[in-house]
Design an enzyme around this catalytic site. Sequence first.
Site, short mmCIF file in Angstrom:
data_model
loop_
_atom_site.label_atom_id
_atom_site.label_comp_id
_atom_site.label_asym_id
_atom_site.label_seq_id
_atom_site.Cartn_x
_atom_site.Cartn_y
_atom_site.Cartn_z
N HIS C 103 0.87 -1.18 0.00
CA HIS C 103 0.00 0.00 0.00
C HIS C 103 0.90 1.23 0.00
CE1 HIS C 103 -2.39 -2.93 2.37
NE2 HIS C 103 -3.46 -2.33 1.93
N ASP C 106 2.24 2.05 3.40
CA ASP C 106 3.20 1.10 3.96
C ASP C 106 4.63 1.54 3.70
OD1 ASP C 106 1.05 -0.62 4.38
OD2 ASP C 106 1.41 -1.72 2.51
#
Lengths: 437, 437, 437, 437
Positions: C103, C106
């Site tokens: 993501h 992340d």
Amino acid sequence: MTSQSFFTRTTPVEFAGADSRDPLAFRFYDKDRKVMGKRMEDHLRFSVAYWHSFTWPGGDPFGGETFNRPWMHGGEALDLAKQKAEVAFETFRLLDVPFFAFHDVDVAPEGASLEESNDNLKVITDIFAGKMESAKVRLLWGTANLFSNRRYMAGAATNPDPDVFAYAVGQVKAAIDATHRLGGANYVCWGGREGYETLLNTDMKREYDQLGRFMSMLVDYKHKIGFAGPILIEPKPKEPTKHQYDYDVATVYAFLQKYDLTKDVKLNIEQNHAILAGHSFDHEVKLAFANGIFGSLDINRGDDLLGWDTDQFAMDVKEMALVFHEMLKHGGFTTGGLNFDAKIRRQSIDPDDLLIAHVASMDACARGLLAAEAMLKDEALAGPLAARYAGWDGAEAKAMLAGKMTFEQIAEKALSLNPQPKSGKQEMLEGIVNRYV
Amino acid sequence: MTSQSFFTRTTPVEFAGADSRDPLAFRFYDKDRKVMGKRMEDHLRFSVAYWHSFTWPGGDPFGGETFNRPWMHGGEALDLAKQKAEVAFETFRLLDVPFFAFHDVDVAPEGASLEESNDNLKVITDIFAGKMESAKVRLLWGTANLFSNRRYMAGAATNPDPDVFAYAVGQVKAAIDATHRLGGANYVCWGGREGYETLLNTDMKREYDQLGRFMSMLVDYKHKIGFAGPILIEPKPKEPTKHQYDYDVATVYAFLQKYDLTKDVKLNIEQNHAILAGHSFDHEVKLAFANGIFGSLDINRGDDLLGWDTDQFAMDVKEMALVFHEMLKHGGFTTGGLNFDAKIRRQSIDPDDLLIAHVASMDACARGLLAAEAMLKDEALAGPLAARYAGWDGAEAKAMLAGKMTFEQIAEKALSLNPQPKSGKQEMLEGIVNRYV
Amino acid sequence: MTSQSFFTRTTPVEFAGADSRDPLAFRFYDKDRKVMGKRMEDHLRFSVAYWHSFTWPGGDPFGGETFNRPWMHGGEALDLAKQKAEVAFETFRLLDVPFFAFHDVDVAPEGASLEESNDNLKVITDIFAGKMESAKVRLLWGTANLFSNRRYMAGAATNPDPDVFAYAVGQVKAAIDATHRLGGANYVCWGGREGYETLLNTDMKREYDQLGRFMSMLVDYKHKIGFAGPILIEPKPKEPTKHQYDYDVATVYAFLQKYDLTKDVKLNIEQNHAILAGHSFDHEVKLAFANGIFGSLDINRGDDLLGWDTDQFAMDVKEMALVFHEMLKHGGFTTGGLNFDAKIRRQSIDPDDLLIAHVASMDACARGLLAAEAMLKDEALAGPLAARYAGWDGAEAKAMLAGKMTFEQIAEKALSLNPQPKSGKQEMLEGIVNRYV
Amino acid sequence: MTSQSFFTRTTPVEFAGADSRDPLAFRFYDKDRKVMGKRMEDHLRFSVAYWHSFTWPGGDPFGGETFNRPWMHGGEALDLAKQKAEVAFETFRLLDVPFFAFHDVDVAPEGASLEESNDNLKVITDIFAGKMESAKVRLLWGTANLFSNRRYMAGAATNPDPDVFAYAVGQVKAAIDATHRLGGANYVCWGGREGYETLLNTDMKREYDQLGRFMSMLVDYKHKIGFAGPILIEPKPKEPTKHQYDYDVATVYAFLQKYDLTKDVKLNIEQNHAILAGHSFDHEVKLAFANGIFGSLDINRGDDLLGWDTDQFAMDVKEMALVFHEMLKHGGFTTGGLNFDAKIRRQSIDPDDLLIAHVASMDACARGLLAAEAMLKDEALAGPLAARYAGWDGAEAKAMLAGKMTFEQIAEKALSLNPQPKSGKQEMLEGIVNRYV
């Protein structure tokens, strides 16, 4: 019909080795193979269940009979019961199992009165006794069906009507007498209607007391007639009843303690009932051992995605390996065994499906047993477990646990501690188990 | 920020009658109204929970803080704790509740050592004591958080490391000391990490023994310091841990019996924990009363379609009416109360949502209480219940239950019986309950 | 810290054969071994997930961080992100996996504005691009986190506030741009907050329309920039949200049809999400293939007894064998792969636990693949399946199915039929599968 | 037996006002009372279900008959069917309901052949037609039972045997012909066996195609005979079958789209089936309306703690108020109604229990309707809902949703946005609903 003609096969299923592709041969169950010094057969103590295999017609809540067994139609009740017995004992012989188990009403028709029912049961008991003289098979346990007849719709021991309680006593007496006569190794109680549909009409405390009394009397009677095996309670959380008092191992343990029954009553644990109660099979078995109330196993499996008792044949080697690992640690079964409280699917309408299902599941059990043995020999799980708790072997830790330090002393000591967590190594252990199954 | 400015309102919420449309007025909770001879406030004994209402920032496993409370940011830890206390006591005042409850770490920051943590707790305890002199609110219970810090990731009393066990003793001693100092009516233990993530690394028997020892010492200590209230265990089946040893009321009852704790330890029962364990709230409460271990209630609700603890504010009048009906039958709370272990949804970010949620739920409880009172007065449920079991009032039935007849005598008697089932009248009773709620 | 020092090992994990006892060696995953003509690595297309393995600190709803990763503390956000990237790519190297997935949040810290966030993402994308030049690893997919930030608490595309919808567009554009730049094989949408907490405040129809619009625009944009891979929707029924619109495969299929998206959008199916929705993993995969919308797999496992997403490492060989059997029948993955959307338990705090978990699960997958291959070669399941439906090969049967007979014609024909049921042979098939796993 | 003597009462149940304590009087259901301009009776369109109320003997998976209805024993099948019809129509009269519903096999005995079964159905259809001339009651819907007979054990339309498919066509044709003859307002399909027990023996894609063909032919036939009402599919996720293809509203919607059936086929939604699929009743109803496929309701309730279809009488006023609120927003039923797919508990063996259960539930429905009306009039929910989405009324927001802005344009615009979340006000709304129920 003769029993011989029900199945196509006439010789017992045999061990044929892991490469066999015959669904009617064992690939792992090699009954004389020694596992930790005992024959596989003596470890697993397989038992065929009369009800699912010979009495259930294949119906479910939305559909009727599918099996159309010849012994379920068109004859006088006792004659049909005898025909059924023929097929049952032929099944035991073909599967080469050491045990079977039954409810009273599975084997003998209910009569118009308790007396007539008892008489029917005696007739069949005599027939069974005769057959068992020449057969290998023995009785793992007997039990009374206190849930199918409408008189028990609101419970047996826990019924609001004391006459139903008394009737249940009468029926159980006949069932344990029959079990005793046939040398049964255990006597089982499953309280499928001992519970409630709604709390609105239920006095739970009173009903628990009724159940406690009932079990106490049964224990007294068992001793009186010299029945050597234990009484087993089989926990189940629900179904048919919304809530059953013998919910799970922990609940039954609470009950046994309250009514002072822990010495004489043990547990018959089933995988499908375990998961319906929200527990793993392994958990229930470990908890029973931890509290000294392990007795026997109903071996089957539930569907993790369904909320009712599917009683499928157990096929998960890993699950059984973990259960047998615990059992072997405690020396294995004493009076208990692996009873197939399992039913073929209602679409499995070929007679041979009955044999195939048992064979496949016996094999899965045998693989589980072998995996458990290997894990134990390697201390694959026991080694890391001991290491994890090693801190408790220290003198001061032992003193804490033995009650030789007070709360304040420990609290004082704690002021100088700053304990650091250690890895639980779950994935490593899961990988290790995968090596064995 | 001052506490006054956090909420828009400055005067306590008041009873305004059933027709009120003000979300910040009580429609049914009329604290001085007498219910079965006691003031509503003294029946319901509402308590606000410090953790959900003042310490939780609104996060969930997939998202962070939503509330952005001023006391959670940008200051020295103890100063923020004091700010939080201001808002908390202002909340108690505005809601006009008689009680609150807390964990040690909700109210005081953890220090770098146990000693520092204990000192912080003492500072806050002093502040609370000062506030409570002038405030109406009292302490329903205190508890120690033995689950958030990573040292407890594998349990506190049941940790494989004895130093963690000791550390937990140290922390609990400080927490019960603080609770005692503040006149707490109970001391609560919730074993959120007392359980296991996997049986592969767990010695369940050993861990149960550790927990038994821990609780026994705590009971001893409670007596030593003269703490008059009970120790309460709060059952929960799972979450955060896969399996928790205090699974449900029955499981805790088994534990209390085994470790001889039934006299001093009672239960704090929560609706959401009940349904996670597969039971109705009513069931758990009735079972606790049946076994003499009822203590207190965490009032909230779970979502029937979700498998985790949602801790929503209780809004179901019928569910509570049935629970309060049981409680009133037993005379209501002694030391216990209705603690709002409930959290506003993480989207309820307006400060007033905190008040609105409590008011709506207090009102739902009050309606439940009034319904329970009316059902009791009318014997709406008790009447049919007594009638259902009336057969057990007969002399012979009593003899059976009292152990004055043997199994064989009852079996003999049963031969002449043919008991007929009677309607359970479930739908009629459901219709009756609907009249009251 | 340097990435090298995080793990004790410096060389990639290697295949060592089935007898190996080294938790850091593959026993079955032999990347160059041919399975149905393709290398194992090219079949399984393993991907490491950035979020669980490098971004999650080990917290759960009742406890904080346990891992204490060095890159999560005490530095400037972008610097820490770079440190994290070092460890991540070292992990990819040590596990010798061909893919990873992430993501936006992340890998790159969120900034104070969308622009700043986008800039951060570009910085990290450049770093990744650099590393990927010399590394083996490629990008299986990228995605945007539209659920953690409080702005999305009521949904992203389905938010009641159109500005949040727009913001989500902005964020997704940056994420798919980054994915495209890095040569990502797919772009994934998981709508964790696209759903509702309560229907009381939700206009479901309107929100579905918003979601349909959002996806349509994303598809248009994908084509515009020449992104070749599919958009994947990842179904999940609940958690964090009470109800999520992308509930399961069937629900997403309904959505895709309604908004005319079946051509460009496929599914990313996860075991744990499947069981939370009440389905087996195998079911979801088969249903996706049946409707032409299969895309990729998130490989993990849930706990059958828990009601939330545990995202454990997949270890069940049988379950995977059945899924891979279906996949191999359809030729295996095209753009998809096996992404480890799995997290080590929060007690697995040793750095090596991260490697051990992946290795154990990769091995279980490899065993599943080999079992699937063997079943396919033997037609172990396909043979009986074809036989079961053979009746439909008849001319009249085909005519019925092709719409060449009317209802009345078939009904007329039925008057002369009396079809008899045939055994479903379930236990036999279960026994057959057990031969292969 | 005469129908008159089955019940003690001979006059229809009447409205007696909220204070009545008579379980055989309506407290809220006042059929002529106007609700939003229409009579209550015309809103609620109550229907009694033939199967549960007259055909089910009270059995469950662990127990047999409890009701001992006189028409189930000791006579020739058609005679007993006629006796049953007498009691059924007397029940309709006493409950004063406008509708009933039936399966073919509920009303007429199955014959030895399809032809004989069809003939039996015609005999009973004639009798019904005669009775309906003088009675108030009309037919809400008819259906065919394609799940009880063993021929359907592996499905009807989805059976591996095309002859079973054909047989099902024959049976359904007779059933819809009978429904048409009796002026039925709808025709229902519940695919209890259209699904699978195990994927090991199932070709899901093929079976879906069979089902699609079957439904398409049925729709064609309906048009041909001029049957004006819709075909209704009743979703259910499981039970009896492990997985059913008509899982829930979303799944059926996917199916209807794929096979181009959305125009002619609508849904019959049941509370108990909704919760078995993991959804609230309200959710399923809202989803059906959102997609234009709402048809009718099976009104009952499941037990939130049990995993099977309990089909209890609906008693939860709040749950129904929310469902009726949605329905009233859309103008209420057109062809549909509230069919009591509910059965009295098997312990409710008094004949009057059948009436009492319907009365209590009809009253709960009426309260729900009145609450829904009041909420709508006050815009208690609709007001806050409109306010929550008001941002989407803006010109630019509308443009985004209408596809008049590109992804890039919106992303560009987002750079200047910093949307702030707004409270979802869930507890406030829950408190508001509590005011009305």
